[in-house]
Enzyme design. Structure first.
Site, PDB file in Angstrom:
ATOM      1  N   HIS A 199      -7.626   2.071   4.870  1.00  0.00           N
ATOM      2  CA  HIS A 199      -7.409   3.517   4.770  1.00  0.00           C
ATOM      3  C   HIS A 199      -5.970   3.872   5.175  1.00  0.00           C
ATOM      4  O   HIS A 199      -5.249   4.538   4.433  1.00  0.00           O
ATOM      5  CB  HIS A 199      -8.425   4.230   5.675  1.00  0.00           C
ATOM      6  N   GLU A 200      -5.576   3.412   6.336  1.00  0.00           N
ATOM      7  CA  GLU A 200      -4.236   3.760   6.833  1.00  0.00           C
ATOM      8  C   GLU A 200      -3.155   3.159   5.935  1.00  0.00           C
ATOM      9  O   GLU A 200      -2.114   3.768   5.707  1.00  0.00           O
ATOM     10  CB  GLU A 200      -4.044   3.289   8.283  1.00  0.00           C
ATOM     11  N   HIS A 203      -2.371   5.403   3.066  1.00  0.00           N
ATOM     12  CA  HIS A 203      -1.385   6.445   3.406  1.00  0.00           C
ATOM     13  C   HIS A 203       0.019   5.849   3.406  1.00  0.00           C
ATOM     14  O   HIS A 203       0.958   6.424   2.871  1.00  0.00           O
ATOM     15  CB  HIS A 203      -1.666   7.004   4.802  1.00  0.00           C
ATOM     16  N   GLU A 229      -5.654  12.704   1.151  1.00  0.00           N
ATOM     17  CA  GLU A 229      -6.596  11.620   1.458  1.00  0.00           C
ATOM     18  C   GLU A 229      -6.918  10.768   0.233  1.00  0.00           C
ATOM     19  O   GLU A 229      -7.664   9.803   0.340  1.00  0.00           O
ATOM     20  CB  GLU A 229      -7.891  12.180   2.050  1.00  0.00           C
TER      21      GLU A 229
END
Ligand SMILES: *[C@@H]1O[C@H](CO)[C@@H](O)[C@H](O)[C@H]1NC(C)=O
Ligand SMILES: *[C@@H]1O[C@H](CO)[C@@H](O)[C@H](O)[C@H]1NC(C)=O
Length: 369
Positions: A199-200, A203, A229
């Protein structure tokens, strides 16, 4: 600060969500209703007095208890399989395949704030550096002990370039709170922690692969919150895809040479892995009574991932082409274009809730439970 364009886009989004809700009614409502009936049954079976009159807060609470009982999974079960170095290798191989970038250690190139912090360089397929990032993986209880996050150190910018010619390259930092290595054993992760890293890194990719030379709209800057997101939730999808996990060298889960056999008795480790994966998938897509479908970014990320499903996840050539298109649109355009336009550029049409409904639908649960 609330720019007029952000408000406009929010109204547009609201409008779209409302129309989606109406179009969902026929498909999603029976499903949600069914879930609620199950939830009430479960609640009753637990002797709860509020079973017949569930409030919003009860629903969230009981959904969790229901999920636990239905897909009982001990997060710790997977830990011996998931060592941090191999998870990161798997992740870097995956983004190499999807986006044609090379991530390699560049320790020593920049000063770090702790000896455990790693520095990485991201090269384009031509071998030219396009970004850098710091990775601070382990918990240090006196400074940080929970959560994971990503942030920009500097963003891509033409104006702030040193030589006035080439844009300054973006630098990101990614901070986790993994269990530090013990002795010669590597840091081991739960599956949830693996998902968090993916997830990170999603980003971080948007920060690093931006093509915007104007710092104020480069990377994540200037993108509406919900749409921000999209890349992160999109990346999460990949760690759930066991085919992909096996086929594109995210081989961490099945790398048996690294498994601590002492905690697993019996012979069928592959079967065990498969069982655990299916439970994980079922638990993720399970949504008892809660309108889990509400998040706009989930519509976007599921729909974006379905572009890869449409071409066939086993078709590496088509997956690569789709990955390049994702990179040139979602990851490259930053806040320089409205998220909806960016999405349309990638997908060739406006977002549809179909993929999210399919991922969350009863089939996804029964076929994998
Ligand atoms: C990445 O770029 C650096 C700096 O130009 C270069 O030394 C290195 O060999 C490149 N690595 C890859 C894999 O392209
Ligand atoms: C499997 O794990 C061992 C030990 O950690 C490591 O040396 C090896 O490179 C790994 N293999 C793959 C394919 O990840």
């Amino acid at each position: 600060m609330c720019l007029p364009s952000q408000q406009l886009s929010l109204i547009h989004e609201l409008h779209l969500m409302l129309s989606l809700c109406f179009s969902w009614q026929s498909q999603a409502f029976p499903l949600i209703f069914l879930d609620l009936v199950d939830l009430k049954e479960f609640c009753k079976s637990q002797g709860s007095p509020e079973a017949d009159d569930l409030n919003h807060w009860d629903i969230t609470f009981w959904s969790e208890r229901f999920r636990e009982s239905k897909y009982e999974l001990n997060e710790e079960e997977l830990r011996p399989y998931l060592s941090l170095p191999r998870v990161m290798d798997g992740l870097f191989n995956l983004v190499n395949m999807l986006f044609g970038i090379n991530v390699e250690p560049a320790d020593g190139l920049a000063p770090v704030w702790n000896h455990d912090v790693r520095f990485y360089r991201v090269n384009d397929s031509s071998g030219t550096p396009i970004a850098y990032f710091y990775f601070d993986p382990y918990s240090r209880p006196s400074e940080k002990s929970g959560g994971a996050w990503m942030g920009g150190v500097v963003s891509r910018s033409r104006i702030l370039s040193r030589d006035g010619a080439n844009a300054r390259l973006p630098v990101a930092h990614m901070v986790c709170n993994q269990m530090p290595p013990v002795g010669d054993k590597p840091s081991l992760m739960t599956f949830l922690e693996v998902e968090t890293v993916f997830h990170e890194f999603g980003h971080a990719l948007q920060h690093m692969l931006t093509k915007q030379d104007e710092g104020l709209v480069a990377g994540l800057r200037g993108i509406e919150r919900d749409a921000r997101e999209l890349p992160s939730q999109f990346m999460e999808n990949w760690c759930y895809h066991s085919d992909i996990v096996e086929e594109v060298h995210v081989s961490f889960a099945l790398n048996q040479s690294a498994v601590d056999y002492s905690i697993i008795d019996g012979c069928c480790r592959n079967t065990l892995m498969k069982g655990i994966y299916q439970k994980l998938l079922a638990a993720k897509t399970f949504c008892a009574g809660t309108l889990n479908l509400r998040q706009w970014a989930e519509v976007l990320s599921a729909d974006a991932f379905s572009a890869f499903e449409d071409v066939g996840l086993e078709n590496e050539k088509a997956v690569k082409e789709t990955g390049q298109r994702f990179r040139q649109t979602v990851l490259a355009l930053g806040g320089g274009k409205a998220p909806l336009e960016v999405f349309v550029l990638f997908r060739g049409r406006e977002p549809s809730p179909e993929a999210l409904l399919r991922h969350h639908g009863p089939e996804s649960v029964t076929s994998s439970a």
